[in-house]
Enzyme design. Structure first.
Site, mmCIF file in Angstrom:
data_model
loop_
_atom_site.group_PDB
_atom_site.id
_atom_site.type_symbol
_atom_site.label_atom_id
_atom_site.label_comp_id
_atom_site.label_asym_id
_atom_site.label_seq_id
_atom_site.Cartn_x
_atom_site.Cartn_y
_atom_site.Cartn_z
ATOM 1 C CB CYS A 65 -0.993 -0.024 1.171
ATOM 2 S SG CYS A 65 -0.302 0.151 2.819
ATOM 3 C CG HIS A 133 14.380 -16.196 17.228
ATOM 4 N ND1 HIS A 133 14.327 -14.925 17.754
ATOM 5 C CD2 HIS A 133 15.688 -16.452 16.967
ATOM 6 C CE1 HIS A 133 15.549 -14.420 17.800
ATOM 7 N NE2 HIS A 133 16.400 -15.329 17.336
#
Ligand code: RB5
Length: 149
Positions: A65, A133
């Site tokens: 966008c 992680h």
């Protein structure tokens, strides 16, 4: 590898070069639009890309966008989606390595098409580091399970 890509009018300037790059890497592309510079609503395209990922029809997604922010906010409302807005190489690498981002968001008014391709390349070619992680990604999934009814 199948990548779904979607854009509003603000990001459409980036789409052709990214699609061309992905195809040059023998990556299958599902382009959900938009296809013109006419003003459209970015959440529509964010949802289309995220649905393709969650339905198993695409492995990852790219959303575009004006800033990358609107599509990322919309995409991160969808369960299982980890969308990262990126405008530099370091973050493109870390969002894959640390966050296992399955959607990359870029701004057509922020990065050039050439830079966008570089960021896509880094994101796609950086493996998730797993280890500590993985636990953090699981914690995010736990928040989704608890909060997304
Ligand atoms: C559209 O003008 C613009 O608001 C949109 O592309 C995006 O930047 C929103 O975050």
């Amino acid at each position: 590898m199948i990548i779904a890509i979607g854009s509003d009018h603000g990001g459409i300037v980036l789409k052709p070069l990214i699609v061309e790059y992905l195809k040059s890497q023998n990556i299958e592309v599902i382009d959900v639009g938009c296809y013109t510079t006419e003003s459209v609503d970015y959440p529509v395209y964010a949802l289309k890309v995220c649905n393709l990922i969650n339905d198993g029809e695409a492995d990852k997604g790219i959303l575009l966008c004006g800033t990358g922010i609107g599509v990322s906010i919309a995409a991160n409302k969808v369960k299982g989606i980890r969308a990262a807005v990126v405008s530099d190489e370091f973050c493109a690498e870390k969002c894959a390595e640390h966050n296992n981002a399955n959607v990359l968001c870029l701004g057509g008014r922020v990065v050039t098409p050439e830079k966008a391709v570089r960021l896509v390349d880094i994101w796609l070619n950086t493996p998730f580091a797993e280890g500590r992680h993985s636990k953090r990604i699981q914690m995010i999934s736990d928040i989704e399970s608890a909060k997304m009814k």
